[in-house]
Scaffold this motif. Structure first.
Motif, short mmCIF file in Angstrom:
data_model
loop_
_atom_site.label_atom_id
_atom_site.label_comp_id
_atom_site.label_asym_id
_atom_site.label_seq_id
_atom_site.Cartn_x
_atom_site.Cartn_y
_atom_site.Cartn_z
N PHE A 332 16.99 21.68 61.50
CA PHE A 332 17.00 21.14 60.14
C PHE A 332 18.42 20.76 59.72
CE2 PHE A 332 12.83 23.37 59.38
CZ PHE A 332 12.12 22.23 59.02
N GLU A 333 19.39 21.58 60.13
CA GLU A 333 20.77 21.31 59.74
C GLU A 333 21.28 20.03 60.40
OE1 GLU A 333 24.11 22.21 57.48
OE2 GLU A 333 22.22 23.32 57.54
N GLN A 335 19.56 17.53 61.13
CA GLN A 335 18.88 16.40 60.51
C GLN A 335 19.43 16.09 59.12
OE1 GLN A 335 14.75 17.08 59.70
NE2 GLN A 335 14.27 14.92 59.45
N THR A 336 19.78 17.12 58.36
CA THR A 336 20.11 16.92 56.94
C THR A 336 21.59 17.10 56.61
OG1 THR A 336 19.70 19.26 56.40
CG2 THR A 336 17.81 17.75 56.30
N ALA A 338 22.83 19.71 55.44
CA ALA A 338 22.78 20.32 54.11
C ALA A 338 23.61 21.59 54.00
CB ALA A 338 21.32 20.64 53.73
N LEU A 424 14.57 21.58 50.19
CA LEU A 424 14.68 22.07 51.57
C LEU A 424 13.67 23.18 51.83
CD1 LEU A 424 18.59 22.33 51.82
CD2 LEU A 424 17.15 20.44 52.56
N ARG A 427 10.08 21.97 52.43
CA ARG A 427 9.90 21.40 53.76
C ARG A 427 9.69 22.50 54.81
NH1 ARG A 427 14.43 17.34 55.91
NH2 ARG A 427 13.75 16.30 54.01
#
Length: 566
Positions: A332-333, A335-336, A338, A424, A427
């Motif tokens: 996820f990191e 990809q984003t 964030a 986040l 998701r």
């Protein structure tokens, strides 16, 4: 530049994993470690037997003598095995369940007791009641189950001290045949061959008695004995590479290294935040990936040793969930970008692996043969990892939820950071729902083939369904507009309690149902309940603060009444 910092962090992590610094000492194997033993349904190196025996009895792989000297697991095991110390009076046996200690009249704050102290207590009366209930197929109380666990520890210690029956001698022809102890070699082999083995073992014993606790001095006689044992039955005796692989796994201790790397990565990421260093962020990312790779390497070794997916008991599921949290967060990191995913994941992964690393008496790390229902590697490989990956997703969502609730304490309206965390979080919850739903369906299909029914309201099945509903409800509420961002964050924290019950509660608290192969004792339900209660109070306080702020914002302001001068 970012790629360079990422590679630098990754190289740093991998270098730490193999550099000989204190507990990072690289593994070495000798014949002392790799003597093959047929025990508990499989053939394994003596190093594994030593670690499993010591941690089962003592709850730790180290023991400090009254003199202050600290012995490690192999030293302790050899001393027990060859009876070189009076272990009856050493406070070596773990008793960590307070109600049982109270019944036995033992000091409540003390954790370890001598064999003689426990034998002379009224433990026998409690065990008699428990065995009577077992014969009558009556349910046992928690105290009785803990007493039976303590009986197993005492029996294991009794069987180990001065044992002449440790099965070191391989069967001559049958790969599944029963091995025997050194003194019983003549049962399988001619007298002259048996005499040679017994003489070499006696020389090994004499060398140990002369150099007590110095296992390095046993390398040469142990190597001679190992070669002679292998020559007895070359086709049956395990390959040296197989024995060395497992000894390497024990010494390398990859899961212990992984949680340290996650902790280092977390500190690097925290440092990058206040100074706004994107380079440090990528260094932390590289170090975090190093922890994931080391843990994946550990899983690969354990799968080779066990010949199956490493998700068949609570120890393996806790380690797997820690890995799932880290791997999902990293994906996820990437990809984003964030940052929040790794902030939430790193402490959770550290907690999972630290618990597995420090509680061997509760989370048994030993590799044992599977019960019949688990021997279908196909269903085992897809059902259990899918279910536990859903637990990892919900744990990550719980971590993100806590980060968001902390933001609401700092800024009662939440602000942009809390809104971003909520998105986040949603998701991750959706991924968890997909995994848990898939896992439940796969489990039902497996149950149909194994037990003849798709669904039977077994406690494990029921609580998995409850956990799924606890997340489906807020997600649907969010989509329908009934639940806002704040509500989703609260739901992600409170909903994990249902996962905790399905994962921990059914195994350690309820202890009933067809999933009995996952049950255990030693888990502190009081501690878990206390932590859940404290966390729930934090959530309640956050809700009250948020509601109070919302009420103030909604209240109309009262205009001032101005009076004209006369």
């Amino acid at each position: 530049m970012n790629q360079l910092q990422f590679l630098w962090g990754l190289c740093l992590a991998l270098a730490l994993a193999v550099t000989p610094i204190s507990q990072w000492q690289p593994p070495t194997q000798t014949a002392i470690d790799t003597l093959a033993v047929q025990l508990d349904g499989r053939k394994k190196p003596l190093d594994t037997v030593a670690r499993e025996t010591v941690t089962t009895i003592h709850g730790s792989s180290r023991y400090q003598l009254a003199s202050g000297e600290v012995l490690d697991a192999p030293q302790i095991y050899w001393s027990l095995w060859l009876n070189s110390r009076n272990w009856n009076d050493e406070p070596f046996v773990l008793v960590n369940y307070r109600p049982l200690k109270a019944q036995l009249g033992l000091p409540l704050e003390q954790k370890h007791f001598s064999f003689s102290t426990l034998i002379n207590s009224n433990l026998g009366l409690i065990l008699q009641q428990a065995h009577t209930k077992q014969l009558q197929e009556q349910p046992l109380t928690r105290d009785e189950r803990e007493a039976l666990t303590l009986e197993d520890r005492l029996n294991l210690m009794l069987d180990t001290v001065g044992s002449q029956s440790l099965p070191l001698v391989p069967h001559p022809m049958d790969i599944k045949g029963t091995w025997v102890g050194i003194t019983d070699t003549e049962q399988l082999y001619p007298p002259e061959m048996a005499a040679k083995i017994q003489t070499q073992f006696e020389q090994l014993n004499q060398q140990y008695q002369a150099q007590r606790d110095d296992l390095d001095s046993l390398a040469e006689p142990a190597a001679l004995l190992q070669q002679s044992l292998a020559d007895l039955s070359p086709e049956i005796y395990p390959a040296m590479a197989t024995l060395q692989r497992e000894a390497f796994f024990n010494h390398f201790h990859p899961f212990g290294k992984a949680w340290k790397l996650y902790g280092i990565a977390f500190l690097v990421l925290l440092t990058s935040q206040p100074i706004s260093s994107f380079n440090l962020y990528w260094t932390g990312m590289g170090t975090f990936l190093g922890g994931i790779l080391i843990q994946a390497f550990g899983f690969g070794l354990r799968m080779q040793i066990a010949g199956r997916p490493p998700v068949t008991n609570m120890y393996e599921s806790v380690v797997w969930v820690g890995f799932g949290i880290a791997a999902l967060a990293f994906c996820f990191e990437l990809q984003t970008r964030a940052r929040s995913y790794l902030y939430a994941a790193a402490p959770l992964a550290v907690v999972c692996l630290l618990l597995a690393d420090s509680l061997p008496a509760v989370l048994d790390p030993s590799i044992e043969p599977l019960v019949p229902v688990l021997r279908d590697n196909f269903w085992l490989s897809i059902h259990v990892p899918t279910i536990t990956l859903s637990y990892a997703s919900f744990a990550l969502a719980m971590g993100l939820g806590h980060l968001a609730l902390v933001q609401y304490w700092r800024h009662p309206q939440g602000g942009s950071t809390a809104s971003a965390l909520s998105r986040l979080n949603t998701r991750v919850i959706q991924v968890g729902i997909l995994l848990l739903t898939t896992g439940i369906i796969l489990g039902g299909i497996w149950a149909h083939f194994s037990w003849g029914r798709f669904w039977g309201w077994d406690p494990k099945e029921t609580w998995a369904l409850i956990a799924l509903l606890c997340y489906l409800a807020p997600v649907h509420g969010r989509l329908a507009g009934w639940l806002g961002q704040f509500g989703m964050n609260v739901a992600s924290v409170l909903g994990f309690n249902a996962v905790l019950m399905a994962w921990y509660g059914v195994n350690f608290v309820l202890g009933t149902g067809l999933h009995s192969y996952g049950f255990g004792t030693g888990g502190s339900a009081v501690l878990i309940t206390g932590l859940v209660g404290m966390d729930s109070l934090f959530v309640l306080a956050t809700i009250l603060r948020y509601r109070s702020q919302q009420h103030r914002s909604a209240s109309p302001s009262v205009p001032e009444v101005q009076t004209a001068d006369a």
